[in-house]
Scaffold this active site. Structure first.
Site, mmCIF file in Angstrom:
data_model
loop_
_atom_site.group_PDB
_atom_site.id
_atom_site.type_symbol
_atom_site.label_atom_id
_atom_site.label_comp_id
_atom_site.label_asym_id
_atom_site.label_seq_id
_atom_site.Cartn_x
_atom_site.Cartn_y
_atom_site.Cartn_z
ATOM 1 N N ARG A 162 0.838 -1.211 0.000
ATOM 2 C CA ARG A 162 0.000 0.000 0.000
ATOM 3 C C ARG A 162 0.876 1.266 0.000
ATOM 4 N NH1 ARG A 162 -3.107 -3.678 -0.565
ATOM 5 N NH2 ARG A 162 -5.224 -3.849 0.255
ATOM 6 N N SER A 237 -10.464 -0.457 3.312
ATOM 7 C CA SER A 237 -9.693 -0.567 4.562
ATOM 8 C C SER A 237 -9.257 0.827 4.995
ATOM 9 C CB SER A 237 -8.426 -1.395 4.340
ATOM 10 O OG SER A 237 -8.745 -2.687 3.924
ATOM 11 N N GLU A 333 -4.601 3.968 6.199
ATOM 12 C CA GLU A 333 -4.210 3.727 4.812
ATOM 13 C C GLU A 333 -4.776 4.859 3.945
ATOM 14 O OE1 GLU A 333 -6.130 1.548 1.428
ATOM 15 O OE2 GLU A 333 -5.493 -0.122 2.708
HETATM 16 N N1 EPU Z 1 -10.434 -10.308 10.725
HETATM 17 C C1 EPU Z 1 -11.065 -10.290 11.937
HETATM 18 N N2 EPU Z 1 -12.043 -9.351 12.142
HETATM 19 C C2 EPU Z 1 -12.394 -8.456 11.196
HETATM 20 C C3 EPU Z 1 -11.731 -8.462 9.963
HETATM 21 C C4 EPU Z 1 -10.743 -9.399 9.730
HETATM 22 O O1 EPU Z 1 -10.795 -11.102 12.822
HETATM 23 O O2 EPU Z 1 -13.305 -7.654 11.470
HETATM 24 C C5 EPU Z 1 -9.436 -11.351 10.450
HETATM 25 C C6 EPU Z 1 -10.000 -12.373 9.477
HETATM 26 O O3 EPU Z 1 -10.700 -13.376 10.124
HETATM 27 C C7 EPU Z 1 -8.779 -12.916 8.807
HETATM 28 C C8 EPU Z 1 -7.849 -11.727 8.790
HETATM 29 O O4 EPU Z 1 -8.336 -10.801 9.768
HETATM 30 O O5 EPU Z 1 -8.177 -13.922 9.572
HETATM 31 C C9 EPU Z 1 -7.722 -11.062 7.434
HETATM 32 O O6 EPU Z 1 -8.983 -10.577 6.998
HETATM 33 P P1 EPU Z 1 -9.319 -10.289 5.453
HETATM 34 O O7 EPU Z 1 -9.060 -11.495 4.637
HETATM 35 O O8 EPU Z 1 -10.679 -9.688 5.380
HETATM 36 O O9 EPU Z 1 -8.225 -9.258 4.989
HETATM 37 P P2 EPU Z 1 -7.596 -7.970 5.666
HETATM 38 O O10 EPU Z 1 -6.180 -8.234 5.981
HETATM 39 O O11 EPU Z 1 -8.460 -7.493 6.775
HETATM 40 C C10 EPU Z 1 -6.674 -6.983 3.413
HETATM 41 C C11 EPU Z 1 -6.729 -5.704 2.630
HETATM 42 C C12 EPU Z 1 -8.057 -5.581 1.882
HETATM 43 C C13 EPU Z 1 -8.197 -6.771 0.969
HETATM 44 C C14 EPU Z 1 -8.128 -8.060 1.812
HETATM 45 C C15 EPU Z 1 -8.116 -9.288 0.950
HETATM 46 C C16 EPU Z 1 -5.300 -4.140 3.810
HETATM 47 C C17 EPU Z 1 -5.240 -2.912 4.648
HETATM 48 N N3 EPU Z 1 -6.529 -4.571 3.501
HETATM 49 O O12 EPU Z 1 -7.659 -6.913 4.446
HETATM 50 O O13 EPU Z 1 -7.969 -4.406 1.079
HETATM 51 O O14 EPU Z 1 -9.415 -6.722 0.262
HETATM 52 O O15 EPU Z 1 -6.869 -8.081 2.567
HETATM 53 O O16 EPU Z 1 -6.913 -9.380 0.254
HETATM 54 O O17 EPU Z 1 -4.275 -4.679 3.449
HETATM 55 C C18 EPU Z 1 -8.470 -2.086 0.953
HETATM 56 O O18 EPU Z 1 -7.256 -1.900 0.884
HETATM 57 O O19 EPU Z 1 -9.299 -1.130 0.910
HETATM 58 C C19 EPU Z 1 -8.961 -3.455 1.116
HETATM 59 C C20 EPU Z 1 -10.248 -3.733 1.286
#
Ligand code: EPU
Length: 337
Positions: A162, A237, A333
């Site tokens: 990012r 995010s 972000e």
């Molecule tokens: N999780 C929680 N609670 C929550 C959200 C997530 O416990 O409320 C846990 C999930 O269970 C999982 C882990 O966190 O174990 C990761 O969650 P998720 O797969 O939803 O991905 P993320 O790391 O929260 C990132 C990106 C997203 C992207 C997803 C999928 C960043 C800041 N965000 O989110 O990007 O869609 O991975 O690749 O890196 C964005 O940048 O706007 C965005 C949506």
């Protein structure tokens, strides 16, 4: 080009914040961009494109340029791959659909990301195991100072998680006008490693996976987890996932063995900020019209009339709570204006 005054930016930012632009110009061509940047009356203009990665906490007292450059063209191709030149104002998801219609591979995991193509390199957008940099060839940007168009190679963009040159040394100096992407025409690399994609493919009973199947799986996951900005204002995010050292990780992991994590290098670990925020009790909480999304705690939402300052206050409260509980700093972000 028609100069507008005191224009509401509510429909120009996906958070739906009702901030105003003192002056506003719609930019429909490179020539118009050049002309706008030569208007001596204004200092550094403020650039808005898809408006999907900003939180407006105040009115913009300078000239706002809305980048509306359109067009997708094939620059070159061979048997295996194609290079597209995409103008900055092309909606990102429409571009992904355009590539899928032609069976060009590379963008499918990044389906349904809000925003426009020109801003995609600034934060190196990414989702489900793929980042823009994986298909990125180069981009063209206009130097705000002398209106020259410059080409930036992938190396020059210094892409990180990012992050890019345009968020650091290049900040406020360039306006990206187009992006060149290299996509595959055959032997597509099918990136299904992300757990949720596999589950969605199984649910859809897909056996011979295509890039369209991956796109459909990603769309289904995103629609389930992430709010549609047309329905509920948000900026994806709001925070980055923090990256912590081996030592900090060992302490964290001993105390919270159930917490999810990803090893990103020999000495660094990424912890999902969504998990940290959820543990602090914020998931689904609403404070006036500012809130934390019920399905993904990383996403802040505007229920209608929240101001940028209210959302920022909520973000600060969340950052402080996460630090107090975990001694881990999370940072936005989204660009806060
Ligand atoms: N999780 C929680 N609670 C929550 C959200 C997530 O416990 O409320 C846990 C999930 O269970 C999982 C882990 O966190 O174990 C990761 O969650 P998720 O797969 O939803 O991905 P993320 O790391 O929260 C990132 C990106 C997203 C992207 C997803 C999928 C960043 C800041 N965000 O989110 O990007 O869609 O991975 O690749 O890196 C964005 O940048 O706007 C965005 C949506």
């Amino acid at each position: 080009m028609q100069l507008q005054e005191n224009k509401s930016l509510k429909t120009y930012n996906t958070f739906g914040i009702a901030a105003r632009a003192r002056y506003f110009l719609e930019i429909n061509s490179i020539a118009e961009l050049e002309e706008a940047l030569q208007l001596k009356k204004f200092n550094t203009p403020f650039v808005i494109s898809g408006g999907s990665n900003i939180l407006l906490t105040k009115d913009i007292e300078t000239l706002v340029l809305h980048i509306n450059l359109k067009g997708i063209a094939i620059v070159s191709e061979n048997e295996d791959s194609v290079i597209l030149k995409v103008m900055a104002g092309e909606n990102w998801h429409n571009l992904v659909l355009w590539t899928l219609e032609r069976d060009y591979g590379g963008l499918e995991n990044m389906s349904l990301i809000p925003g426009n193509t020109g801003t995609a390199p600034i934060q190196n957008i990414g989702a489900y195991g793929v980042e823009l940099k994986d298909s990125f060839e180069s981009c063209e940007a206009m130097n705000i100072h002398d209106q020259q168009l410059q080409t930036f190679s992938k190396e020059a963009c210094q892409f990180g998680y990012r992050n890019s040159f345009f968020k650091n040394e290049g900040k406020g100096k360039f306006i990206i006008t187009s992006v060149n992407l290299r996509l595959t025409k055959k032997n597509h690399l099918l990136r299904t490693g992300y757990g949720a994609i596999m589950e969605a493919l199984k649910r859809n009973k897909v056996t011979e996976v295509t890039i369209k199947d991956i796109s459909e799986a990603v769309i289904a996951i995103r629609q389930q987890k992430l709010p549609d900005p047309n329905v509920l204002g948000n900026s994806g995010s709001f925070f980055k996932n923090p990256i912590i050292s081996e030592q900090a990780f060992q302490t964290f992991n001993a105390e919270y063995p159930k917490a999810p994590f990803y090893k990103v290098s020999d000495s660094e670990y990424k912890i999902p900020a969504g998990w940290l925020i959820e543990q602090c009790g914020f998931k689904g909480k609403r404070f006036g019209d500012a809130g934390v999304h019920k399905n993904q705690a990383l996403v802040l939402v505007n229920y209608g009339a929240a101001t940028g300052s209210e959302l920022l206050a909520l973000a600060e409260r969340i950052m402080a709570a996460v630090f107090q509980q975990f001694q881990i700093s999370i940072v936005p972000e989204v660009n806060i204006i």
